[in-house]
Design a protein around this motif. Structure first.
Motif, PDB file in Angstrom:
ATOM      1  N   CYS A  34       0.202  12.562   1.794  1.00  0.00           N
ATOM      2  CA  CYS A  34       0.546  11.305   1.129  1.00  0.00           C
ATOM      3  C   CYS A  34       1.581  10.521   1.929  1.00  0.00           C
ATOM      4  CB  CYS A  34       1.074  11.594  -0.275  1.00  0.00           C
ATOM      5  SG  CYS A  34      -0.176  12.142  -1.460  1.00  0.00           S
ATOM      6  N   GLY A  38       0.815   7.086   3.745  1.00  0.00           N
ATOM      7  CA  GLY A  38       1.646   5.973   3.304  1.00  0.00           C
ATOM      8  C   GLY A  38       2.271   5.241   4.479  1.00  0.00           C
ATOM      9  N   GLY A  41      -0.483   3.451   6.280  1.00  0.00           N
ATOM     10  CA  GLY A  41      -0.914   2.298   5.497  1.00  0.00           C
ATOM     11  C   GLY A  41       0.045   1.127   5.622  1.00  0.00           C
ATOM     12  N   ALA A  88      -4.352   0.395  -0.059  1.00  0.00           N
ATOM     13  CA  ALA A  88      -3.879   1.401  -1.011  1.00  0.00           C
ATOM     14  C   ALA A  88      -5.043   2.086  -1.721  1.00  0.00           C
ATOM     15  CB  ALA A  88      -2.947   0.756  -2.028  1.00  0.00           C
ATOM     16  N   GLY A  92      -5.781   5.839  -0.971  1.00  0.00           N
ATOM     17  CA  GLY A  92      -5.630   6.639  -2.181  1.00  0.00           C
ATOM     18  C   GLY A  92      -6.876   7.443  -2.482  1.00  0.00           C
ATOM     19  N   SER A 118       1.329  10.060  -4.323  1.00  0.00           N
ATOM     20  CA  SER A 118       0.787   8.702  -4.257  1.00  0.00           C
ATOM     21  C   SER A 118       1.857   7.667  -4.601  1.00  0.00           C
ATOM     22  CB  SER A 118      -0.418   8.566  -5.198  1.00  0.00           C
ATOM     23  OG  SER A 118      -0.051   8.854  -6.536  1.00  0.00           O
ATOM     24  N   ALA A 121       3.792   7.423  -1.470  1.00  0.00           N
ATOM     25  CA  ALA A 121       3.017   6.677  -0.474  1.00  0.00           C
ATOM     26  C   ALA A 121       3.106   5.181  -0.720  1.00  0.00           C
ATOM     27  CB  ALA A 121       1.553   7.136  -0.505  1.00  0.00           C
ATOM     28  N   ALA A 122       3.070   4.769  -1.988  1.00  0.00           N
ATOM     29  CA  ALA A 122       3.203   3.349  -2.316  1.00  0.00           C
ATOM     30  C   ALA A 122       4.545   2.800  -1.847  1.00  0.00           C
ATOM     31  CB  ALA A 122       3.026   3.145  -3.819  1.00  0.00           C
ATOM     32  N   SER A 125       4.714   2.875   2.193  1.00  0.00           N
ATOM     33  CA  SER A 125       3.906   1.827   2.824  1.00  0.00           C
ATOM     34  C   SER A 125       4.529   0.454   2.625  1.00  0.00           C
ATOM     35  CB  SER A 125       2.479   1.851   2.260  1.00  0.00           C
ATOM     36  OG  SER A 125       2.489   1.636   0.856  1.00  0.00           O
ATOM     37  N   CYS A 169      -2.235   0.723  -7.002  1.00  0.00           N
ATOM     38  CA  CYS A 169      -3.528   1.052  -6.394  1.00  0.00           C
ATOM     39  C   CYS A 169      -3.497   2.412  -5.693  1.00  0.00           C
ATOM     40  CB  CYS A 169      -3.941  -0.035  -5.405  1.00  0.00           C
ATOM     41  SG  CYS A 169      -4.382  -1.595  -6.201  1.00  0.00           S
ATOM     42  N   TRP A 170      -2.341   2.829  -5.204  1.00  0.00           N
ATOM     43  CA  TRP A 170      -2.240   4.159  -4.583  1.00  0.00           C
ATOM     44  C   TRP A 170      -2.554   5.266  -5.585  1.00  0.00           C
ATOM     45  CZ3 TRP A 170      -1.877   5.689   0.380  1.00  0.00           C
ATOM     46  CH2 TRP A 170      -1.487   4.768   1.344  1.00  0.00           C
TER      47      TRP A 170
END
Length: 211
Positions: A34, A38, A41, A88, A92, A118, A121-122, A125, A169-170
């Protein structure tokens, strides 16, 4: 001999202990993936959005305000959230599929790690994308930067995400990919077991006919 002596006590059952090492490995792998995706991304988001467009600061009734100088630059301001959402959702989904495969024996650990990972990761990113970007245009909105004569001094616009929806969206993509993989895997397993059962039944009938 009494009834209590005649009835043997039940055999002790082995306690089922949680194997923490496999749980930790699965969670660590999912979280690491993740964070890696991320970061990737965020970089891809900025590369897709770039290069920054020019704008200038003008004096308005609301004070100094940054405005894009072209129609393309105006439309470019709204590209960032949409591009972020696409990346994302795609990454994801990959995380969800990978988490289901890696955690097929530790599904709960994989799912929990996906929820946390996740969200990380959001954040990662977004942070990388905005760090690579020029600063927010509000930093230019001072009286000293107001355009008073042509040509105006130009200031680049900044990448941004409006609202929390693109960030969600992740986890939506990750949980969707995870659930889809579990359902498809379960269906494939049932199909293979049914085929194996039919094959074994056919062999049993052939042996019975031979006897």
């Amino acid at each position: 001999m009494t009834d209590s002596e005649a009835v043997a006590p039940p055999a002790p059952t082995a306690e089922r202990r949680v194997q923490w090492r496999p749980v930790g490995i699965v969670a660590g792998v999912v979280l690491g993936a993740c964070l890696a995706l991320g970061a990737l991304g965020g970089w891809l988001w900025y590369r897709w959005w770039g290069p920054p467009q020019d704008g200038a600061v003008f004096d308005t009734t609301h004070g100094p305000t940054w405005f894009p100088l072209t129609d393309h630059a105006s439309a470019h301001q709204f590209d960032g959230p949409g591009e972020y959402a696409v990346i994302a959702l795609g990454f994801g989904l990959l995380l969800g599929i990978g988490g289901a495969v890696v955690g097929r024996r530790q599904a709960l650990a994989a799912c929990a790690a996906l929820v946390v990972g996740s969200a990380l990761a959001a954040a990662v990113s977004w942070w990388i994308g905005t760090t690579l970007s020029p600063p927010d245009t509000s930093t230019y909105e001072t009286k000293a930067n107001v355009c008073t004569e042509q040509p105006c001094k130009k200031y680049d616009d900044a990448i941004e995400v409006s609202g929390i929806t693109p960030l969600l969206c992740w986890p939506l993509g990750a949980l969707g990919g995870f659930s889809l993989t579990i359902v498809v895997g379960s269906w494939v397993g049932d199909f293979r077991r049914a085929q194996a059962g039919q094959r074994d039944s056919g062999n049993w009938l052939d042996r019975s006919a031979g006897d």
